[in-house]
Design a protein around this motif. Structure first.
Motif, short mmCIF file in Angstrom:
data_model
loop_
_atom_site.label_atom_id
_atom_site.label_comp_id
_atom_site.label_asym_id
_atom_site.label_seq_id
_atom_site.Cartn_x
_atom_site.Cartn_y
_atom_site.Cartn_z
N LEU A 1 -28.36 -81.59 50.11
CA LEU A 1 -28.02 -80.18 50.05
C LEU A 1 -26.67 -79.88 50.50
CD1 LEU A 1 -29.09 -77.18 49.80
CD2 LEU A 1 -29.86 -77.55 52.32
N ASN B 1 -38.90 -78.97 46.64
CA ASN B 1 -37.94 -79.40 47.55
C ASN B 1 -38.51 -80.60 48.60
OD1 ASN B 1 -35.42 -79.76 48.83
ND2 ASN B 1 -35.64 -77.91 50.21
N LEU C 1 -26.27 -74.03 43.20
CA LEU C 1 -26.25 -72.87 44.12
C LEU C 1 -25.22 -71.99 43.95
CD1 LEU C 1 -28.26 -74.53 47.21
CD2 LEU C 1 -29.30 -73.56 45.46
N PRO D 1 -19.50 -72.94 45.24
CA PRO D 1 -20.95 -73.08 45.18
C PRO D 1 -21.48 -74.32 45.83
CG PRO D 1 -19.53 -74.00 43.48
CD PRO D 1 -18.49 -73.11 44.26
N TRP E 1 -24.98 -76.90 46.16
CA TRP E 1 -26.27 -77.71 45.15
C TRP E 1 -27.21 -78.15 45.92
CZ3 TRP E 1 -26.32 -82.49 46.98
CH2 TRP E 1 -24.98 -83.09 47.57
N LEU E 2 -28.39 -78.14 45.36
CA LEU E 2 -29.73 -78.79 45.94
C LEU E 2 -30.26 -79.63 45.04
CD1 LEU E 2 -31.98 -78.25 48.00
CD2 LEU E 2 -32.81 -76.59 46.56
N ARG F 1 -24.94 -76.31 51.18
CA ARG F 1 -24.93 -74.59 50.97
C ARG F 1 -23.93 -74.00 50.50
NH1 ARG F 1 -29.61 -73.33 53.38
NH2 ARG F 1 -30.59 -74.62 55.01
N GLN F 2 -24.09 -73.08 49.80
CA GLN F 2 -22.56 -72.22 49.16
C GLN F 2 -22.06 -71.31 50.28
OE1 GLN F 2 -26.06 -71.50 49.28
NE2 GLN F 2 -26.55 -69.43 47.81
N SER G 1 -29.00 -65.72 41.03
CA SER G 1 -27.61 -65.41 40.42
C SER G 1 -27.27 -64.12 41.03
CB SER G 1 -27.44 -65.66 39.07
OG SER G 1 -28.18 -64.76 38.47
N VAL H 1 -33.33 -69.51 38.61
CA VAL H 1 -32.49 -69.91 39.97
C VAL H 1 -31.84 -68.43 40.21
CG1 VAL H 1 -30.66 -70.43 38.42
CG2 VAL H 1 -30.87 -71.22 40.96
#
Length: 476
Positions: free
Chosen positions: A204, A198, A53, A183, A185-186, A206-207, A143, A141
């Motif tokens: 998870l 999901n 993410l 960043p 990730w998930l 979060r960014q 960006s 995804v």
């Protein structure tokens, strides 16, 4: 009674069955015990996917909050090659929507890698139709894409980012750690068709989006400076130029213009020297604009007063086999008028009263030969040779602005010190830093490097400089 041959045959069958069972048990033991972790990892790879993410890069704003650099939404298009059934058809479709060659895409998706990026930072509007096709093994995804609303305004100052949104020049580079964020990730589950979805109990993180920078420059003032610079360069027939405007009271950079400029939104056309900041990276010999600083050395050491006079030889003077000339044929001038009329001969004669160390110390204290601070990455510090390297002619040359190299930024900060009464400040470009929630992380505080000279000396030199525009060479 069972015949002996039948017993032998039955025993053989039994032993064969036992041997087969042993082999099968061994194979199962190898699969389920010895290779358990290997096959578990393979199953995880096939049914789970870790998606990065990316954080949103922080904005760069002018002092009034007007955006100079922002990150707009985009989409990254990726592929999971082992889920693509018809690679030729998929490559052809992607080529149509992504403006890439079919051969390039075919090579990208014909790999045994579990994940490949096809194209980054694509306008979401151009991908709506492609997304509706639900191509197997192709995913999207979110960006972001860097955009500069004012195009070429302050381009060399702001700089630009690469395709991965890492700063490469200017403020984008020097403050990249604050702008870029962290960043996240998930982890998602993939169904039998390879489509990700999901699962709430999957990991998870979060960014953390990047911080916003509010600069000291004002966009409208910057635009005025750039327009005036452009006209001046064009009218004079020069190739390039720069302007630095600074607040003498605190060192804030109010405008910093370079010509020629470059549109920050046309990265495909960038050239190697487009982002050279002339104000910090083009040292030059300042000539007569340097005389106030060598004059300060004379006043500080009390070798002259504003009223002291010197004969300027009617325009031509030979000193140690070196011929020095003035533009006009001056006779006797006061020191005040030597500054006002920019007499090379008058300054060359008077500077002989100063010691080498005295002159060097004052020039060094004004910041020449040193970095101005840490506001500009890759700044050139110029050249001010130490007295141990001077020849018999060096002192005379320095007095009239030769035999040294300075940058426009150094000159601006030194003149700011004259304007504020003698305080040399570090230049400042960033007024404040805010996180994504609006919390202030940094607030500008002026930093004085040193007090160059006592105020009385500065006042006297200021009086002489006022005469430059009242009755001297600055009256045109």
């Amino acid at each position: 009674m069972i015949p002996r041959t039948a017993v032998k045959r039955l025993s053989l069958v039994l032993w064969c069955a036992l041997l087969f069972s042993a082999v099968e048990i061994g194979h199962l033991f190898r699969l389920q015990i010895l290779k358990h972790e290997t096959y578990l990892a393979e199953a995880e790879r096939q049914h789970k996917q870790k998606i990065i993410l990316p954080p949103k890069r922080g904005d760069i704003l002018d002092c009034n909050g007007s955006p100079l650099a922002i990150s707009a939404e985009g989409l990254n298009v990726y592929a999971i090659p082992d889920r693509i059934k018809n690679r030729k058809k998929t490559a052809a479709l992607l080529a149509r929507y992504l403006d890439l060659s079919e051969n390039y895409i075919s090579r990208r998706i014909s790999t045994d890698r579990p994940f490949v990026m096809i194209r980054q930072k694509v306008n979401p509007l151009s991908l709506r139709e492609l997304q509706e096709k639900n191509l197997e093994g192709i995913g999207f995804v979110p960006s972001s894409k860097r955009y500069y609303p004012r195009h070429s305004l302050a381009a060399q100052l702001i700089g630009y980012v690469g395709v991965d949104e890492v700063g490469l020049t200017g403020i984008e580079f020097s403050r990249d750690s604050e702008l870029s964020g962290e960043p996240g990730w998930l982890v998602v589950q993939r169904d039998a068709l390879g489509n990700p979805y999901n699962v709430l109990d999957y990991p998870l993180r979060r960014q953390t989006n990047g911080c916003h920078l509010r600069l000291t420059i004002e966009a409208e003032f910057q635009e005025i400076a750039e327009d005036a610079l452009r006209r001046s360069v064009v009218e004079s027939g020069a190739h390039s130029g720069c302007v630095v405007a600074v607040n003498p009271a605190n060192g804030k950079i109010l405008a910093l213009a370079n010509y020629p400029g470059v549109d920050l939104n046309t990265e495909d056309n960038f050239k190697l020297n487009d982002f050279l900041n002339l104000a910090t990276n083009l040292p030059y010999e300042p000539g007569s604009t340097f005389k106030p600083f060598s004059g300060c050395a004379l006043l500080a050491s009390k070798h002259v007063t504003l009223k002291d006079t010197v004969f300027c030889e009617n325009g031509t003077f030979t000193l140690r086999d070196r011929v020095i000339r003035d533009v006009h044929r001056y006779g006797k001038l006061s020191f005040r008028d030597v500054i006002a009329k920019s007499s090379n001969i008058g300054m060359a004669k008077l500077i002989q009263r100063s010691g080498n160390e005295e002159l060097y110390r004052v020039l060094r204290d004004f910041g020449f030969g040193s970095y101005t601070g840490n506001a500009f990455s890759g700044e050139d510090r110029g050249v001010l040779p130490p007295p141990t390297e001077w020849s018999r002619a060096t002192k005379t040359s320095l007095a009239i602005g030769y035999n040294l190299l300075v940058t426009p930024l150094q000159m601006a900060m030194a003149y700011a010190a004259l304007a504020n009464g003698g305080g040399l400040y570090e230049p400042a470009l960033v007024e404040a830093v805010f996180d994504e929630n609006g919390n202030m992380r940094f607030s500008f505080t002026p930093r004085m490097v040193r007090r160059v000279l006592e105020k009385g000396v500065i006042v006297k030199m200021t009086q002489a400089m006022i005469a430059v525009v009242d009755s001297g060479t600055g009256t045109a």
